[in-house]
Design a protein around this motif. Structure first.
Motif: not given
Length: 143
Positions: A40, A51, A54, A113, A116, A120
């Motif tokens: 990562f 991405q 993960a 998560i 992230l 995103m």
């Protein structure tokens, strides 16, 4: 198979015999936490790969479920996602249907998560993650 060539059409002499040995059961492959962290955080790994891997690691979704996951299915306010469809990426690429289990499920997101996914969410497109073609998945991941 041609029925007219059968010598014993009414019985099967091997019916009660055990089948062939299947061999040793293969162990599941996975990333150890240290390997995942190195993957990562590596600048050598393209961002879409980092991405996708993960999200896959932290959600436990199958590749087909990841391919069908849309932002409308992700609720960052409650840290959950609705898993209710899957793409058959091998036999019918692009065709979306029910999940393997055949039922919708609300899945809680791991707290690690969520940041992230928030970052995103601003990216263009309806799909949550990018997935390479099936023929390039293993080779691309190893590379």
């Amino acid at each position: 198979k041609q029925d007219q060539l059968r010598v014993r059409p009414d019985d099967n002499p091997a019916k009660r015999l055990p089948g062939p040995d299947t061999g040793d059961e293969k162990a599941l492959q996975f990333l150890f936490p240290a390997e995942a962290l190195r993957f990562f955080s590596s600048e050598d790994v393209p961002l879409p790969w980092r991405q996708t891997v993960a999200v896959a690691c932290y959600t436990g979704l199958r590749a087909g479920e990841l391919a069908a996951l849309r932002w409308e299915d992700v609720d960052l306010a409650t840290s959950t996602m609705l898993v209710h469809r899957s793409e058959d990426r091998v036999r019918k690429p692009g065709k979306v249907g029910a999940t393997k289990a055949g039922r919708a499920e609300r899945v809680p997101l791991e707290s690690a998560i969520v940041p992230l996914l928030r970052a995103m969410k601003g990216q263009p497109g309806e799909a949550v993650v990018w997935l390479p073609p099936v023929s390039e998945q293993a080779r691309g991941f190893r590379k």
